[in-house]
Scaffold this motif. Structure first.
Motif, PDB file in Angstrom:
ATOM      1  N   ARG A  51       0.831  -1.210   0.000  1.00 61.53           N
ATOM      2  CA  ARG A  51       0.000   0.000   0.000  1.00 61.53           C
ATOM      3  C   ARG A  51       0.865   1.259   0.000  1.00 61.53           C
ATOM      4  N   LYS A  52       1.901   1.253   0.855  1.00 62.74           N
ATOM      5  CA  LYS A  52       2.801   2.415   0.931  1.00 62.74           C
ATOM      6  C   LYS A  52       3.517   2.629  -0.404  1.00 62.74           C
ATOM      7  N   ALA A  53       3.902   1.542  -1.036  1.00 64.12           N
ATOM      8  CA  ALA A  53       4.571   1.646  -2.336  1.00 64.12           C
ATOM      9  C   ALA A  53       3.621   2.260  -3.371  1.00 64.12           C
ATOM     10  N   ALA A  54       2.360   1.840  -3.347  1.00 61.19           N
ATOM     11  CA  ALA A  54       1.364   2.404  -4.274  1.00 61.19           C
ATOM     12  C   ALA A  54       1.215   3.904  -4.045  1.00 61.19           C
ATOM     13  N   GLU A  55       1.205   4.329  -2.793  1.00 62.11           N
ATOM     14  CA  GLU A  55       1.085   5.752  -2.465  1.00 62.11           C
ATOM     15  C   GLU A  55       2.304   6.536  -2.954  1.00 62.11           C
ATOM     16  N   GLU A  56       3.506   5.953  -2.800  1.00 61.60           N
ATOM     17  CA  GLU A  56       4.731   6.643  -3.223  1.00 61.60           C
ATOM     18  C   GLU A  56       4.764   6.846  -4.729  1.00 61.60           C
ATOM     19  N   LEU A  57       4.188   5.898  -5.467  1.00 64.09           N
ATOM     20  CA  LEU A  57       4.221   5.999  -6.933  1.00 64.09           C
ATOM     21  C   LEU A  57       3.347   7.131  -7.465  1.00 64.09           C
ATOM     22  N   ALA A  58       2.549   7.742  -6.627  1.00 65.09           N
ATOM     23  CA  ALA A  58       1.766   8.914  -7.039  1.00 65.09           C
ATOM     24  C   ALA A  58       2.682  10.072  -7.415  1.00 65.09           C
ATOM     25  N   HIS A  59       3.952  10.009  -6.984  1.00 66.79           N
ATOM     26  CA  HIS A  59       4.904  11.081  -7.262  1.00 66.79           C
ATOM     27  C   HIS A  59       5.929  10.677  -8.327  1.00 66.79           C
ATOM     28  N   ALA A  60       5.650   9.586  -9.053  1.00 62.29           N
ATOM     29  CA  ALA A  60       6.589   9.072 -10.059  1.00 62.29           C
ATOM     30  C   ALA A  60       6.239   9.624 -11.439  1.00 62.29           C
ATOM     31  N   ASP A  61       6.768   8.964 -12.495  1.00 63.22           N
ATOM     32  CA  ASP A  61       6.459   9.378 -13.860  1.00 63.22           C
ATOM     33  C   ASP A  61       5.663   8.278 -14.554  1.00 63.22           C
ATOM     34  N   GLU A  62       5.649   8.316 -15.904  1.00 60.70           N
ATOM     35  CA  GLU A  62       4.799   7.385 -16.656  1.00 60.70           C
ATOM     36  C   GLU A  62       5.156   5.915 -16.453  1.00 60.70           C
ATOM     37  N   LYS A  63       6.376   5.638 -15.982  1.00 62.41           N
ATOM     38  CA  LYS A  63       6.771   4.233 -15.763  1.00 62.41           C
ATOM     39  C   LYS A  63       5.978   3.587 -14.621  1.00 62.41           C
ATOM     40  N   ALA A  97      -1.649  -3.362  -9.862  1.00 69.30           N
ATOM     41  CA  ALA A  97      -1.951  -3.376  -8.425  1.00 69.30           C
ATOM     42  C   ALA A  97      -3.445  -3.227  -8.156  1.00 69.30           C
ATOM     43  N   LEU A  98      -4.203  -2.793  -9.139  1.00 72.64           N
ATOM     44  CA  LEU A  98      -5.663  -2.715  -8.963  1.00 72.64           C
ATOM     45  C   LEU A  98      -6.273  -4.102  -8.762  1.00 72.64           C
ATOM     46  N   LYS A  99      -5.493  -5.150  -9.166  1.00 68.08           N
ATOM     47  CA  LYS A  99      -5.968  -6.525  -8.998  1.00 68.08           C
ATOM     48  C   LYS A  99      -5.427  -7.161  -7.725  1.00 68.08           C
ATOM     49  N   GLN A 132      -5.513  -1.771  -3.415  1.00 65.55           N
ATOM     50  CA  GLN A 132      -6.317  -1.397  -4.580  1.00 65.55           C
ATOM     51  C   GLN A 132      -6.683   0.088  -4.533  1.00 65.55           C
ATOM     52  N   GLU A 133      -7.162   0.540  -3.381  1.00 63.52           N
ATOM     53  CA  GLU A 133      -7.580   1.941  -3.222  1.00 63.52           C
ATOM     54  C   GLU A 133      -6.394   2.883  -3.423  1.00 63.52           C
ATOM     55  N   ALA A 134      -5.237   2.537  -2.832  1.00 60.11           N
ATOM     56  CA  ALA A 134      -4.046   3.378  -2.971  1.00 60.11           C
ATOM     57  C   ALA A 134      -3.596   3.448  -4.425  1.00 60.11           C
ATOM     58  N   ALA A 135      -3.656   2.329  -5.125  1.00 62.16           N
ATOM     59  CA  ALA A 135      -3.267   2.307  -6.538  1.00 62.16           C
ATOM     60  C   ALA A 135      -4.196   3.185  -7.367  1.00 62.16           C
ATOM     61  N   MET A 136      -5.500   3.103  -7.099  1.00 61.20           N
ATOM     62  CA  MET A 136      -6.468   3.924  -7.835  1.00 61.20           C
ATOM     63  C   MET A 136      -6.201   5.414  -7.608  1.00 61.20           C
ATOM     64  N   GLN A 137      -5.997   5.820  -6.351  1.00 59.25           N
ATOM     65  CA  GLN A 137      -5.764   7.234  -6.044  1.00 59.25           C
ATOM     66  C   GLN A 137      -4.462   7.734  -6.677  1.00 59.25           C
ATOM     67  N   SER A 138      -3.448   6.871  -6.721  1.00 62.65           N
ATOM     68  CA  SER A 138      -2.184   7.277  -7.338  1.00 62.65           C
ATOM     69  C   SER A 138      -2.328   7.451  -8.846  1.00 62.65           C
ATOM     70  N   LEU A 139      -3.102   6.589  -9.479  1.00 63.24           N
ATOM     71  CA  LEU A 139      -3.359   6.740 -10.911  1.00 63.24           C
ATOM     72  C   LEU A 139      -4.093   8.058 -11.195  1.00 63.24           C
ATOM     73  N   ILE A 140      -5.061   8.397 -10.356  1.00 62.09           N
ATOM     74  CA  ILE A 140      -5.788   9.670 -10.518  1.00 62.09           C
ATOM     75  C   ILE A 140      -4.828  10.841 -10.354  1.00 62.09           C
ATOM     76  N   SER A 141      -3.953  10.740  -9.346  1.00 62.61           N
ATOM     77  CA  SER A 141      -2.984  11.808  -9.110  1.00 62.61           C
ATOM     78  C   SER A 141      -2.051  11.979 -10.298  1.00 62.61           C
ATOM     79  N   LEU A 142      -1.541  10.875 -10.818  1.00 67.78           N
ATOM     80  CA  LEU A 142      -0.646  10.942 -11.978  1.00 67.78           C
ATOM     81  C   LEU A 142      -1.358  11.534 -13.190  1.00 67.78           C
ATOM     82  N   GLY A 143      -2.620  11.156 -13.375  1.00 71.65           N
ATOM     83  CA  GLY A 143      -3.368  11.631 -14.537  1.00 71.65           C
ATOM     84  C   GLY A 143      -3.709  13.106 -14.478  1.00 71.65           C
TER      85      GLY A 143
END
Length: 626
Positions: free
Chosen positions: A21-33, A41-43, A50-61
């Motif tokens: 979960r923490k890793a998913a949250e950290e990736l909100a500050h990454a790039d397209e990779k 991770a949504l699966k 799952q929730e953290a991955a979804m929020q990070s994708l929204i943040s990146l987008g």
């Protein structure tokens, strides 16, 4: 940020879900990779991941960390999830695209040409939700789609986008299958498509679907222009009972209610049978038609309302305002003369007759001054005061002097003050001499001033202190307050000083400042409070914070908290947290608590171990609120 490969490895492989979960949250500050690993991770089996991955994708987008449009990248890579069999993944994809799709309209437009009708519908639903950045012209072709659900979704999207250019084609679509027509009607309502009124009227007469008929009536009502009246009235004679009610409500909303066709009966039925929101619609019609037949129903409704309900006043006001807007006087008098109303309804009618200033009602209201129920006597006295007829003088004087209930006496006295008949002065003046209750004294003083102020003030010095206190509490005359402030009685002086604070002119404040210097502590305290009432922030008040008398300091804190700006409060009051007198500290804590904020929290938290128990408790109470 840290090495993205290490974070992705943790996201996809670590056995501990909290680390994933923490890793998913950290990736909100990454790039397209980070996008593809987050989609995987949504699966994840863990919902928090799952929730953290979804929020990070929204943040990146939504941010601009990519070399190209991040919204388009994330949307493009999430779209395949719309084809997943698992409903959770499809819904997650929809949630993500709803948040970032405004940055990727062209990507979503491509879905409108997808071979899968479900995908086309998903795309239209997304456009309807997102709205921003989308052009209705790109949706128009889908009104001719082979799939009914897609056509319905297209109509819905056009309505949500407010695309008025679609109205002619939407009118043509009124010939489509039932489910599509339902959404077409909703879209026409959103677009306020006045030009569709005739076609919707024809649909009303031709369709056998009760669902479509109900929606057509609702649509015409929402369009809300004069053009919709004709098709509604044309259908009215053949409408069902429920449909007639809806037609009448629609006509009321647009303010067109022609006579005849049984509309009055429907209006009364709506008021009698429906919920409060519908009753309000009916009340509008009652006013438009001057529908006197509704008076008994309105009175009955008022009598049945529970005064303890939070919206009681609002409802009573609506009912009263309606009766005041129509020719209700004769019907109300007739109802009260028959004496069959329960007391709440009776009191309501009496109040309305007072608001109407009904001269015709005076004889029956005079009789009601003798009613066994005190609330009826009170209501009657108040109504007679509003009507202002001299004929009621003696009955009101009798109530003001002889009624066993103090509230009735007060209402009668106030009514005499409203009527302002000189003949009432002497009886009230004599009543003043023997009255003991402060609120009755106050009512008499107000009435006497209203009737003949000059006569009343001539004898000012001879009045007992209770009369002078009552006068100080209501007058805005500087001359009168100055005179009262010179009385020998300290209570009268205090009331006059506080009255000067209420007046709050330069002259009044100058007079208050004189009392700040008084050797009489009671007068000094009153002056301090008066400066607070006048919102007068000054060095004089600040000096009182250092007074040797603890209660002077206490009242100074109270006044400064009313009169001064937060930054001044902070500067002047914080030292008082160390005052040796606990009430001063408690007042200071309360005043700082009203300011709030992190700085106040830290200051008060540092005083948590105060040696006085009540101070400690107050600090904890205020900290919890901050």
């Amino acid at each position: 940020m840290k090495n993205i490969k290490q974070i992705v490895f943790k996201l996809l492989n670590d056995p501990d879900p909290s680390i994933r979960r923490k890793a998913a949250e950290e990736l909100a500050h990454a790039d397209e990779k980070a996008v593809y690993p987050l989609i995987k991770a949504l699966k994840d089996e863990n919902t928090a991941v799952q929730e953290a991955a979804m929020q990070s994708l929204i943040s990146l987008g939504n941010e601009n960390r990519f070399l190209i449009n991040s919204g388009e990248v994330v949307t493009y890579m999430v779209i395949p999830l719309l084809r997943e069999e698992e409903a959770y993944l499809r819904n997650t994809a929809i949630l993500i695209i709803k948040e970032i799709g405004h940055r990727a309209p062209e990507v979503i437009y491509k879905l409108l040409k997808d071979k899968d009708s479900d995908i086309r519908k998903f795309a239209l639903d997304l456009i309807a939700d997102i709205k921003e950045g989308f052009d209705g012209a790109r949706i128009l072709p889908l009104l001719k789609d082979e799939n009914g659900n897609v056509r319905a979704a297209a109509a819905h999207a056009l309505g949500e986008l407010g695309y008025k250019e679609a109205i002619p084609i939407l009118i043509e679509c009124l010939k489509d299958e039932e489910w599509v027509v339902f959404y077409v009607l909703q879209a026409l309502a959103q677009l306020k498509a006045e030009e569709a009124s005739e076609s919707i009227g024809e649909l009303l007469l031709s369709t056998d679907s009760l669902l479509i008929k109900a929606e057509a009536i609702d649509t015409l009502g929402k369009i809300g222009t004069e053009k919709v009246a004709a098709p509604l009235l044309k259908y009215f004679p053949v409408a069902t009972k429920d449909e007639k009610k809806e037609i009448v409500k629609a006509l009321i909303r647009i303010g067109i209610i022609p006579d005849g066709q049984g509309l009055k009966e429907e209006i009364l039925s709506i008021f009698a049978e429906q919920e409060w929101e519908e009753k309000l619609i009916a009340l509008k019609a009652v006013k438009l038609l001057n529908l006197v037949e509704a008076v008994p129903l309105i009175v009955e409704e008022a009598g049945a309302l529970d005064p303890s309900c939070f919206d009681y006043e609002e409802k009573i006001e609506a009912l009263q305002e309606t009766l005041l807007s129509i020719d209700s006087e004769d019907e109300l008098i007739s109802m009260i003369e028959k004496n069959k109303l329960k007391y709440r309804a009776k009191a309501f009618v009496i109040k309305v007759l007072g608001k109407l200033r009904s001269k015709k009602a005076v004889p029956v209201l005079i009789k009601l001054l003798e009613d066994i129920k005190r609330d009826i006597r009170i209501a009657s006295a108040k109504a007679l005061g509003e009507i202002g007829d001299k004929e009621v003088l003696q009955p009101l004087i009798k109530r003001s002097t002889e009624d066993p209930d103090a509230n009735v006496k007060k209402a009668a006295i106030e009514a005499l003050g409203m009527i302002r008949v000189p003949e009432a002065y002497e009886p009230l003046y004599h009543l003043l001499e023997k009255e003991a209750y402060p609120d009755i004294i106050e009512a008499i003083v107000a009435a006497l001033i209203s009737i003949d102020q000059e006569r009343f003030l001539k004898n000012l010095k001879s009045y007992k202190k209770e009369v002078k206190q009552a006068l100080a509490g209501m007058t805005y005359s500087i001359d009168i307050l100055n005179m009262l402030s010179q009385c020998e009685d300290k209570e009268v002086q205090k009331a006059a000083i506080y009255g000067l604070g209420r007046v709050a002119t330069e002259e009044a404040i100058a007079k208050i400042l004189e009392f700040i210097k008084s050797d009489a502590l009671e007068l000094k305290k009153a002056a301090i409070l008066a400066l607070g009432e006048a919102n007068f922030c000054s060095d004089v008040l600040f000096q009182c914070l250092e007074d040797e008398d603890p209660w002077v300091r206490y009242y100074a804190v109270k006044s400064i908290s009313k009169a001064c700006a937060p930054e001044i409060l902070m500067e002047k009051l914080i030292p008082l947290l160390d005052d040796p007198f606990p009430p001063v500290v408690i007042a200071t804590v309360e005043a700082l608590g009203e300011i709030g904020g992190a700085q106040v929290y830290d200051i008060l938290a540092s005083k948590r171990e105060h040696p006085h128990r009540e101070v400690k408790e107050k600090i904890e109470e205020v900290l919890q609120k901050i």
